[in-house]
Design a protein around this motif. Structure first.
Motif, PDB file in Angstrom:
ATOM      1  N   MET A  34       0.846  -1.305   0.048  1.00  0.00           N
ATOM      2  CA  MET A  34       0.013  -0.110   0.208  1.00  0.00           C
ATOM      3  C   MET A  34       0.936   1.127  -0.042  1.00  0.00           C
ATOM      4  N   PRO A  35       0.647   2.137  -0.812  1.00  0.00           N
ATOM      5  CA  PRO A  35       1.550   3.474  -0.923  1.00  0.00           C
ATOM      6  C   PRO A  35       1.165   4.238   0.335  1.00  0.00           C
ATOM      7  N   PRO A  36       2.174   5.212   0.703  1.00  0.00           N
ATOM      8  CA  PRO A  36       2.143   5.879   2.003  1.00  0.00           C
ATOM      9  C   PRO A  36       1.210   6.958   1.671  1.00  0.00           C
ATOM     10  N   ALA A  37       0.421   7.272   2.718  1.00  0.00           N
ATOM     11  CA  ALA A  37      -0.445   8.285   2.683  1.00  0.00           C
ATOM     12  C   ALA A  37      -0.088   9.734   3.410  1.00  0.00           C
ATOM     13  N   ARG A  38      -0.503  10.582   3.114  1.00  0.00           N
ATOM     14  CA  ARG A  38      -0.074  11.869   3.900  1.00  0.00           C
ATOM     15  C   ARG A  38      -1.379  12.603   4.436  1.00  0.00           C
ATOM     16  N   PHE A  39      -1.452  12.842   5.676  1.00  0.00           N
ATOM     17  CA  PHE A  39      -2.503  13.600   6.037  1.00  0.00           C
ATOM     18  C   PHE A  39      -2.080  14.971   6.799  1.00  0.00           C
ATOM     19  N   GLU A  40      -2.569  16.106   6.356  1.00  0.00           N
ATOM     20  CA  GLU A  40      -2.100  17.515   7.219  1.00  0.00           C
ATOM     21  C   GLU A  40      -3.337  18.088   7.672  1.00  0.00           C
ATOM     22  N   PHE A  41      -3.416  18.276   8.831  1.00  0.00           N
ATOM     23  CA  PHE A  41      -4.579  19.048   9.536  1.00  0.00           C
ATOM     24  C   PHE A  41      -4.013  20.191   9.960  1.00  0.00           C
ATOM     25  N   VAL A  42      -4.862  21.218   9.637  1.00  0.00           N
ATOM     26  CA  VAL A  42      -4.369  22.785   9.493  1.00  0.00           C
ATOM     27  C   VAL A  42      -5.944  23.498  10.164  1.00  0.00           C
ATOM     28  N   GLY A  43      -5.331  24.322  11.042  1.00  0.00           N
ATOM     29  CA  GLY A  43      -6.635  25.174  11.559  1.00  0.00           C
ATOM     30  C   GLY A  43      -5.863  25.867  12.876  1.00  0.00           C
TER      31      GLY A  43
ATOM     32  N   PHE B  11      12.130   5.471  11.185  1.00  0.00           N
ATOM     33  CA  PHE B  11      10.700   6.141  10.779  1.00  0.00           C
ATOM     34  C   PHE B  11      10.078   5.335   9.518  1.00  0.00           C
ATOM     35  N   GLU B  12      11.019   4.989   8.570  1.00  0.00           N
ATOM     36  CA  GLU B  12      10.410   4.089   7.467  1.00  0.00           C
ATOM     37  C   GLU B  12       9.616   2.734   8.062  1.00  0.00           C
ATOM     38  N   TYR B  13       9.991   2.063   9.211  1.00  0.00           N
ATOM     39  CA  TYR B  13       9.355   1.063   9.777  1.00  0.00           C
ATOM     40  C   TYR B  13       8.151   1.304  10.396  1.00  0.00           C
ATOM     41  N   GLN B  14       7.846   2.427  10.684  1.00  0.00           N
ATOM     42  CA  GLN B  14       6.630   2.753  11.263  1.00  0.00           C
ATOM     43  C   GLN B  14       5.369   2.785  10.201  1.00  0.00           C
ATOM     44  N   ARG B  15       4.231   2.422  10.454  1.00  0.00           N
ATOM     45  CA  ARG B  15       3.119   2.450   9.480  1.00  0.00           C
ATOM     46  C   ARG B  15       2.538   4.033   9.547  1.00  0.00           C
ATOM     47  N   LEU B  16       2.532   4.770  10.613  1.00  0.00           N
ATOM     48  CA  LEU B  16       2.356   6.101  10.864  1.00  0.00           C
ATOM     49  C   LEU B  16       3.115   7.040  11.456  1.00  0.00           C
ATOM     50  N   LEU B  17       3.160   8.080  11.200  1.00  0.00           N
ATOM     51  CA  LEU B  17       4.267   9.076  11.839  1.00  0.00           C
ATOM     52  C   LEU B  17       3.393  10.233  12.277  1.00  0.00           C
TER      53      LEU B  17
END
Length: 84
Positions: A1-10, A62-68
């Motif tokens: 599964m390709p990595p996903a990026r989430f950014e929460f801004v507010g 860091f790459e070993y983690q599923r989510l950072l």
């Protein structure tokens, strides 16, 4: 599964970290690895790894983690740009 990026801004107090923590918890309950860092702790760690020529080793961790999850809520820059 390709990595996903989430950014929460507010604005402060709108629940960004609450959502990120809930996402991290959901990932953990599925048996995946999650790493949480406050930026104030991560920057000195990166600088130390750079000085000791251990950035690749840190990157593998860091790459070993599923989510950072990174929290910048208390970020106060203390290092000069030249140190990066």
């Amino acid at each position: 599964m390709p990595p996903a990026r989430f950014e929460f801004v507010g604005y402060p107090g709108t629940g960004k970290m609450h959502i990120a923590t809930a996402l991290g918890h959901a990932v953990c309950t599925r048996g995946r690895r999650v790493l949480f860092y406050g930026i104030n702790a991560l920057v000195p760690l990166l600088l130390e790894a750079h000085e000791e020529r251990q950035l690749q080793h840190l990157q593998k961790q860091f790459e070993y983690q599923r989510l950072l999850i990174l929290d910048q809520s208390l970020w106060q820059p203390t290092a000069s740009p030249e140190s990066f």
